[in-house]
Design a protein around this motif. Structure first.
Motif, mmCIF file in Angstrom:
data_model
loop_
_atom_site.group_PDB
_atom_site.id
_atom_site.type_symbol
_atom_site.label_atom_id
_atom_site.label_comp_id
_atom_site.label_asym_id
_atom_site.label_seq_id
_atom_site.Cartn_x
_atom_site.Cartn_y
_atom_site.Cartn_z
ATOM 1 N N VAL A 35 0.827 -1.203 0.000
ATOM 2 C CA VAL A 35 0.000 0.000 0.000
ATOM 3 C C VAL A 35 0.865 1.257 0.000
ATOM 4 O O VAL A 35 1.913 1.297 0.641
ATOM 5 N N LEU A 36 0.408 2.241 -0.748
ATOM 6 C CA LEU A 36 1.101 3.534 -0.797
ATOM 7 C C LEU A 36 0.552 4.427 0.304
ATOM 8 O O LEU A 36 -0.656 4.644 0.390
ATOM 9 N N LEU A 37 1.439 4.925 1.156
ATOM 10 C CA LEU A 37 1.037 5.905 2.164
ATOM 11 C C LEU A 37 1.480 7.263 1.629
ATOM 12 O O LEU A 37 2.671 7.574 1.616
ATOM 13 N N CYS A 66 2.137 11.255 0.989
ATOM 14 C CA CYS A 66 2.390 12.503 1.726
ATOM 15 C C CYS A 66 3.187 13.447 0.839
ATOM 16 O O CYS A 66 4.132 13.035 0.162
ATOM 17 N N THR A 67 2.765 14.684 0.828
ATOM 18 C CA THR A 67 3.514 15.705 0.094
ATOM 19 C C THR A 67 3.705 16.917 0.996
ATOM 20 O O THR A 67 3.000 17.077 1.987
ATOM 21 N N TYR A 68 4.657 17.759 0.637
ATOM 22 C CA TYR A 68 4.841 18.988 1.402
ATOM 23 C C TYR A 68 4.846 20.163 0.443
ATOM 24 O O TYR A 68 5.081 20.011 -0.755
ATOM 25 N N PHE A 115 10.858 3.854 0.618
ATOM 26 C CA PHE A 115 10.626 5.266 0.304
ATOM 27 C C PHE A 115 10.466 5.420 -1.203
ATOM 28 O O PHE A 115 11.318 4.966 -1.967
ATOM 29 N N VAL A 116 9.339 6.026 -1.632
ATOM 30 C CA VAL A 116 9.099 6.158 -3.077
ATOM 31 C C VAL A 116 8.918 7.620 -3.485
ATOM 32 O O VAL A 116 8.530 7.910 -4.605
ATOM 33 N N GLY A 117 9.191 8.519 -2.553
ATOM 34 C CA GLY A 117 8.998 9.936 -2.850
ATOM 35 C C GLY A 117 10.118 10.501 -3.701
ATOM 36 O O GLY A 117 11.073 9.801 -4.049
ATOM 37 N N ASN A 128 8.113 17.163 -4.483
ATOM 38 C CA ASN A 128 7.767 17.416 -3.074
ATOM 39 C C ASN A 128 7.025 16.235 -2.458
ATOM 40 O O ASN A 128 6.152 16.411 -1.620
ATOM 41 N N ASN A 129 7.386 15.070 -2.900
ATOM 42 C CA ASN A 129 6.675 13.847 -2.546
ATOM 43 C C ASN A 129 7.500 13.070 -1.522
ATOM 44 O O ASN A 129 8.654 12.753 -1.769
ATOM 45 N N ILE A 130 6.921 12.787 -0.374
ATOM 46 C CA ILE A 130 7.635 11.987 0.634
ATOM 47 C C ILE A 130 6.795 10.770 1.010
ATOM 48 O O ILE A 130 6.686 10.395 2.170
ATOM 49 N N SER A 131 6.186 10.173 -0.009
ATOM 50 C CA SER A 131 5.340 8.999 0.206
ATOM 51 C C SER A 131 6.190 7.758 0.458
ATOM 52 O O SER A 131 7.342 7.684 0.027
ATOM 53 N N ILE A 132 5.593 6.800 1.149
ATOM 54 C CA ILE A 132 6.260 5.511 1.338
ATOM 55 C C ILE A 132 5.329 4.379 0.912
ATOM 56 O O ILE A 132 4.111 4.551 0.852
HETATM 57 C C1 LIG Z 1 4.211 10.241 -4.927
HETATM 58 O O1 LIG Z 1 5.054 9.269 -5.502
HETATM 59 C C2 LIG Z 1 4.454 7.994 -5.653
HETATM 60 C C3 LIG Z 1 5.496 7.041 -6.200
HETATM 61 O O2 LIG Z 1 6.124 7.546 -7.328
HETATM 62 C C4 LIG Z 1 3.243 8.106 -6.570
HETATM 63 O O3 LIG Z 1 2.615 6.856 -6.670
HETATM 64 C C5 LIG Z 1 2.279 9.104 -5.979
HETATM 65 O O4 LIG Z 1 1.177 9.268 -6.831
HETATM 66 C C6 LIG Z 1 2.963 10.432 -5.742
HETATM 67 N N1 LIG Z 1 2.029 11.298 -5.054
HETATM 68 C C7 LIG Z 1 1.783 12.530 -5.452
HETATM 69 C C8 LIG Z 1 0.786 13.293 -4.666
HETATM 70 O O5 LIG Z 1 2.352 13.007 -6.404
#
Ligand SMILES: *[C@@H]1O[C@H](CO)[C@@H](O)[C@H](O)[C@H]1NC(C)=O
Ligand SMILES: *[C@@H]1O[C@H](CO)[C@@H](O)[C@H](O)[C@H]1NC(C)=O
Ligand SMILES: *[C@@H]1O[C@H](CO)[C@@H](O)[C@H](O)[C@H]1NC(C)=O
Ligand SMILES: *[C@@H]1O[C@H](CO)[C@@H](O)[C@H](O)[C@H]1NC(C)=O
Ligand SMILES: *[C@@H]1O[C@H](CO)[C@@H](O)[C@H](O)[C@H]1NC(C)=O
Length: 232
Positions: free
Chosen positions: A56-58, A60-62, A109-111, A116-120
């Protein structure tokens, strides 16, 4: 003349000191205003339901209107009130990818600093993973103020079973309806055939009894061809 020049020079210096002072006050005021500048966001949806065993993608952006410098961020999992750190990093400046320290074996970590993406990503989700995930960020440019956003994860067993039941219900309802329509059509056809036969018989009876009915010619069957019997 020279003395006066020196005095005015001193005066000027005092004045520029005032300017520096005022500048400080202004930057302090702006600093207070800047405290609102950083934002962390987990998107429009603040929770997600996933099946155990999936990834699952969690998100988060800043966002920061004053720009970032040494932005610190971390992801935490709130387990029974205690916070477990999943990962953390410092983004030196805009566009520079962070060197992320990961403390959880199934976290990736996939951000990207470019977006500005710090998603995991959380892999192979288990039922114990259910709970609140906190995306935390602090921009030293903004007087070390803390910012965070929470994302809730629900873990379910066999999400597909629900889908299957729903499909099954739809299929059986549709099948039932179609079956009913076919049944009605068959019954109607049978009833019409029986009625036709009865009518023909009736006609024959009428023809045989008296030639006084509405048909142009008294032949049976011609009526059925010329004027189709009204459908019930
Ligand atoms: C953040 O990066 C992930 C992985 O590349 C992507 O799936 C996601 O859609 C991105 N989120 C945003 C808000 O850009
Ligand atoms: C999800 O959990 C159920 C019950 O514990 C288990 O039977 C099933 O194999 C699990 N699914 C996956 C993909 O791990
Ligand atoms: C979490 O809390 C529940 C009761 O609220 C307790 O039974 C359980 O042992 C706790 N788990 C942990 C890991 O502390
Ligand atoms: C997830 O589970 C699969 C199979 O069970 C395994 O091959 C994979 O390494 C696991 N991934 C992680 C990140 O633990
Ligand atoms: C910000 O978070 C840190 C922990 O990361 C904490 O020690 C500090 O007190 C927090 N500051 C504010 C102003 O809430």
């Amino acid at each position: 003349m020279e003395l006066q020049g020196r005095r005015s020079f001193l005066h000027n210096r005092a004045k520029s000191g005032d300017v520096v002072h005022a500048g400080l006050v202004v930057s302090l005021l702006i600093g207070v205003w800047y405290a609102q500048a950083l934002e962390v966001n987990t998107g429009k949806v603040h929770f997600i339901e996933v099946m155990n065993g999936s990834s699952v993608l969690l998100p988060c952006t800043y966002a920061s209107c004053i720009g970032i410098k040494n932005l610190y961020f971390k992801w935490e999992f709130k387990d029974n009130g205690t916070f477990i750190k999943l990962c953390e990093a410092v983004i030196p400046s805009e566009g520079i990818e962070p060197n992320v320290k990961i403390y959880h074996e199934r976290v990736e970590f996939v951000g990207s600093s470019k977006t500005n993406n710090i998603s995991i990503l959380l892999h192979n989700v288990t039922f114990e993973d259910q709970g609140d995930y906190i995306c935390f960020a602090r921009n030293p440019k903004e007087k070390e103020r803390n910012h965070s956003a929470t994302f809730t994860l629900y873990v379910v067993d066999e999400l597909k079973v629900v889908d299957n039941t729903l499909t099954l219900i739809i299929v059986s309802v549709l099948g039932g309806v179609i079956g009913l329509i076919i049944l009605i059509m068959v019954v109607k056809a049978v009833v019409l055939a029986v009625l036709n036969k009865a009518q023909e018989k009736n006609k024959e009876c009428l023809v045989s009894s008296s030639g006084n009915d509405n048909t142009e010619n008294g032949l049976p069957g011609t009526k059925a061809e010329g004027k189709p019997t009204p459908k019930a």
